[in-house]
Structures are given as structure tokens and as C-alpha cells.
Write a protein that holds these residues in place. Structure first.
Motif, mmCIF file in Angstrom:
data_model
loop_
_atom_site.group_PDB
_atom_site.id
_atom_site.type_symbol
_atom_site.label_atom_id
_atom_site.label_comp_id
_atom_site.label_asym_id
_atom_site.label_seq_id
_atom_site.Cartn_x
_atom_site.Cartn_y
_atom_site.Cartn_z
ATOM 1 N N ALA A 128 7.398 6.513 15.029
ATOM 2 C CA ALA A 128 6.026 6.998 15.221
ATOM 3 C C ALA A 128 5.145 6.595 14.042
ATOM 4 C CB ALA A 128 6.021 8.513 15.386
ATOM 5 N N LEU A 129 5.696 6.672 12.842
ATOM 6 C CA LEU A 129 4.941 6.279 11.657
ATOM 7 C C LEU A 129 4.641 4.784 11.685
ATOM 8 C CD1 LEU A 129 3.692 7.345 9.084
ATOM 9 C CD2 LEU A 129 5.894 7.024 7.943
ATOM 10 N N ARG A 130 5.593 3.971 12.142
ATOM 11 C CA ARG A 130 5.356 2.526 12.286
ATOM 12 C C ARG A 130 4.176 2.280 13.234
ATOM 13 N NH1 ARG A 130 8.279 -1.667 10.989
ATOM 14 N NH2 ARG A 130 10.130 -1.340 9.760
ATOM 15 N N ARG A 131 4.163 2.992 14.358
ATOM 16 C CA ARG A 131 3.061 2.814 15.316
ATOM 17 C C ARG A 131 1.738 3.234 14.697
ATOM 18 N NH1 ARG A 131 7.027 4.773 18.655
ATOM 19 N NH2 ARG A 131 6.219 6.894 18.596
ATOM 20 N N ARG A 132 1.732 4.365 13.979
ATOM 21 C CA ARG A 132 0.514 4.867 13.358
ATOM 22 C C ARG A 132 -0.026 3.877 12.328
ATOM 23 N NH1 ARG A 132 -1.242 9.373 13.958
ATOM 24 N NH2 ARG A 132 0.690 10.401 14.471
ATOM 25 N N LEU A 133 0.888 3.240 11.588
ATOM 26 C CA LEU A 133 0.492 2.274 10.560
ATOM 27 C C LEU A 133 0.258 0.877 11.133
ATOM 28 C CD1 LEU A 133 2.974 3.377 7.765
ATOM 29 C CD2 LEU A 133 0.496 3.636 7.726
ATOM 30 N N GLY A 134 0.588 0.687 12.410
ATOM 31 C CA GLY A 134 0.426 -0.627 13.020
ATOM 32 C C GLY A 134 1.461 -1.616 12.521
ATOM 33 N N ALA B 169 -4.876 13.600 -3.322
ATOM 34 C CA ALA B 169 -5.283 14.254 -2.070
ATOM 35 C C ALA B 169 -6.120 13.348 -1.171
ATOM 36 C CB ALA B 169 -6.061 15.531 -2.376
ATOM 37 N N ARG B 170 -6.690 12.286 -1.730
ATOM 38 C CA ARG B 170 -7.535 11.391 -0.927
ATOM 39 C C ARG B 170 -6.770 10.202 -0.357
ATOM 40 N NH1 ARG B 170 -11.017 9.373 -5.194
ATOM 41 N NH2 ARG B 170 -9.218 9.913 -6.406
ATOM 42 N N ASP B 171 -5.477 10.136 -0.611
ATOM 43 C CA ASP B 171 -4.711 8.959 -0.234
ATOM 44 C C ASP B 171 -4.449 8.894 1.264
ATOM 45 O OD1 ASP B 171 -3.138 6.643 -1.407
ATOM 46 O OD2 ASP B 171 -1.673 7.606 -0.093
ATOM 47 N N GLU B 172 -4.355 7.669 1.790
ATOM 48 C CA GLU B 172 -4.104 7.452 3.214
ATOM 49 C C GLU B 172 -2.761 8.010 3.660
ATOM 50 O OE1 GLU B 172 -2.913 3.591 4.678
ATOM 51 O OE2 GLU B 172 -2.525 2.911 2.636
ATOM 52 N N SER B 173 -1.765 8.027 2.775
ATOM 53 C CA SER B 173 -0.444 8.507 3.166
ATOM 54 C C SER B 173 -0.471 9.985 3.537
ATOM 55 C CB SER B 173 0.585 8.240 2.064
ATOM 56 O OG SER B 173 0.222 8.888 0.881
ATOM 57 N N THR C 240 0.825 -1.206 0.000
ATOM 58 C CA THR C 240 0.000 0.000 0.000
ATOM 59 C C THR C 240 0.865 1.264 0.000
ATOM 60 O OG1 THR C 240 -0.093 0.175 2.399
ATOM 61 C CG2 THR C 240 -1.772 -1.216 1.338
ATOM 62 N N THR C 241 0.206 2.400 -0.109
ATOM 63 C CA THR C 241 0.929 3.668 -0.039
ATOM 64 C C THR C 241 1.499 3.887 1.364
ATOM 65 O OG1 THR C 241 -1.123 4.864 0.393
ATOM 66 C CG2 THR C 241 -0.366 4.753 -1.894
ATOM 67 N N GLY C 242 0.856 3.318 2.367
ATOM 68 C CA GLY C 242 1.398 3.394 3.723
ATOM 69 C C GLY C 242 2.753 2.701 3.819
ATOM 70 N N HIS C 243 2.874 1.539 3.190
ATOM 71 C CA HIS C 243 4.159 0.837 3.150
ATOM 72 C C HIS C 243 5.208 1.674 2.424
ATOM 73 C CE1 HIS C 243 1.413 -2.818 3.433
ATOM 74 N NE2 HIS C 243 2.139 -2.862 4.545
ATOM 75 N N LEU C 244 4.809 2.300 1.321
ATOM 76 C CA LEU C 244 5.750 3.145 0.566
ATOM 77 C C LEU C 244 6.200 4.348 1.388
ATOM 78 C CD1 LEU C 244 4.210 3.075 -3.025
ATOM 79 C CD2 LEU C 244 6.457 2.216 -2.347
ATOM 80 N N LEU C 245 5.260 4.980 2.107
ATOM 81 C CA LEU C 245 5.603 6.137 2.936
ATOM 82 C C LEU C 245 6.577 5.743 4.038
ATOM 83 C CD1 LEU C 245 5.205 9.118 3.665
ATOM 84 C CD2 LEU C 245 3.229 8.413 5.042
ATOM 85 N N LEU C 246 6.302 4.637 4.723
ATOM 86 C CA LEU C 246 7.197 4.175 5.789
ATOM 87 C C LEU C 246 8.565 3.811 5.222
ATOM 88 C CD1 LEU C 246 7.774 3.455 8.693
ATOM 89 C CD2 LEU C 246 6.654 1.239 8.316
#
Length: 179
Positions: free
Chosen positions: A57-63, A151-155, A31-37
Motif C-alpha cells: 500500500a505504501l508503494r502505491r501511495r508513493l507511486g 512534523a512537516r515531512d512528507e513521510s 527522499t524521506t519517502g524512499h527511507l520510509l518504504l
């Protein structure tokens, strides 16, 4: 597809695939969350300093839990050295598009095969577009542009929660001399 990526950008996508595959339970898609982290943890000089993210902190936020590097460090093991000795460099990774399902893009590496979610595929496509316009290889800054493009992305939600102003970051990416 990785032939047009810098080593740093390739390593970022490979790291995101390892994050997705190493999640508990394993994530069905990158996901984009994985890419951001992954971008926060492997950031190079092409990414502006204004992207000040705390990877923990980002790891915690993303679980995502603690990273492999942190867990192995408690045992006195240097993950970078292990990967270097094992030859697990980004050059062993491939990103391919299915000839039968053209919207399906997968990242494959040693023991990992992860398809990209729709948003992550868009990030890669936007990054490739920006690199083509410059006549250059895809850099980490292009991956960041891809993350900021929707603009609607989770990241973007995670960036805002970390105190990053996406509009200011976008301006800085496009004009590094802007305040």
C-alpha cells in the motif's frame, strides 16, 4: 559514515537508494519517502510493532510500483538469494559527504550513486545524534526517529494515511513500556 550503522540500518539506507535509483524515471534524490518504504520493507526488531505498515500500500501511495522482489518472484527467482550469491550486501555500500559541498551527502553502491534530498539528510543526522547519545550504532529505530522528527515531512503524511499515529509511535520509541 556507514561505519557507525548496524547492518540492518545500513541495509535500510542501501535499499532506499536502490528504490530511488530503480524508480521510473529514476528519482534525482533519495527522499524521506524512499527511507520510509525501505524501513517498512526491511523492518527489524528495533522498530516497534506499532509501525504497522503495508509495504504494498505504501508503494502505491508513493507511486513506487511493484518491488523487484515481487517482479522476480513471479519468475520464481528469490532476490535475497541472488544478492547473497552476488555478494551485493550492505557492506558494499558507502555514504559520503562531499568535502567541497558539505551539505551534499551521497549513497553509493554497486551501480548506484544517489544524493540525499535535504529531508533525508536530516533523517540521517537525527539518527546519528540519537545513536551518539546512547553511545551505540545507528539502528533502524534511530532512522524512524529521524523520520518522525520533522512534523512537516512528507513521510508523516504517508504514516497518517496508513493509520499510524506519529505521536504515539514517538512515545513508544522513547519509552517501549508506554501504552
Amino acid at each position: 559514515m556507514f561505519a557507525r550503522f548496524t547492518d540492518a540500518a545500513r541495509e535500510t539506507v542501501a535499499h532506499a537508494a536502490r528504490l530511488a535509483a530503480g524508480a521510473r524515471p529514476p528519482a534525482p534524490r533519495l527522499t524521506t519517502g524512499h527511507l520510509l518504504l525501505a524501513l517498512a520493507e526491511t523492518r527489524d526488531e528495533t522498530v516497534p510493532a506499532s509501525l504497522a505498515l503495508d509495504p504494498a500500500a505504501l508503494r502505491r501511495r508513493l507511486g513506487a510500483g511493484p518491488g523487484d522482489r515481487d517482479l522476480l518472484a513471479t519468475l520464481g527467482i528469490d532476490l535475497d538469494e541472488v544478492r547473497r550469491r552476488a555478494g551485493a550486501s550492505a557492506s558494499l555500500w558507502r555514504m559520503t559527504r562531499s568535502p567541497f559541498r558539505p551539505l551534499r551527502v551521497e549513497v553509493a553502491g554497486p551501480g548506484v550513486l544517489v544524493p540525499l534530498a535535504g529531508g533525508a539528510r536530516k533523517v540521517i543526522e537525527v539518527a546519528q545524534h540519537h545513536a551518539r547519545r546512547r553511545g551505540a550504532l545507528v539502528e533502524q529505530s534511530d532512522l524512524l526517529r529521524g523520520l518522525l522528527a520533522d512534523a512537516r515531512d512528507e513521510s508523516l503524511t504517508h504514516l497518517r494515511a496508513e493509520g499510524v499515529n506519529p505521536a504515539r509511535l514517538w512515545r513508544h520509541l522513547n519509552d517501549p513500556h508506554a501504552a
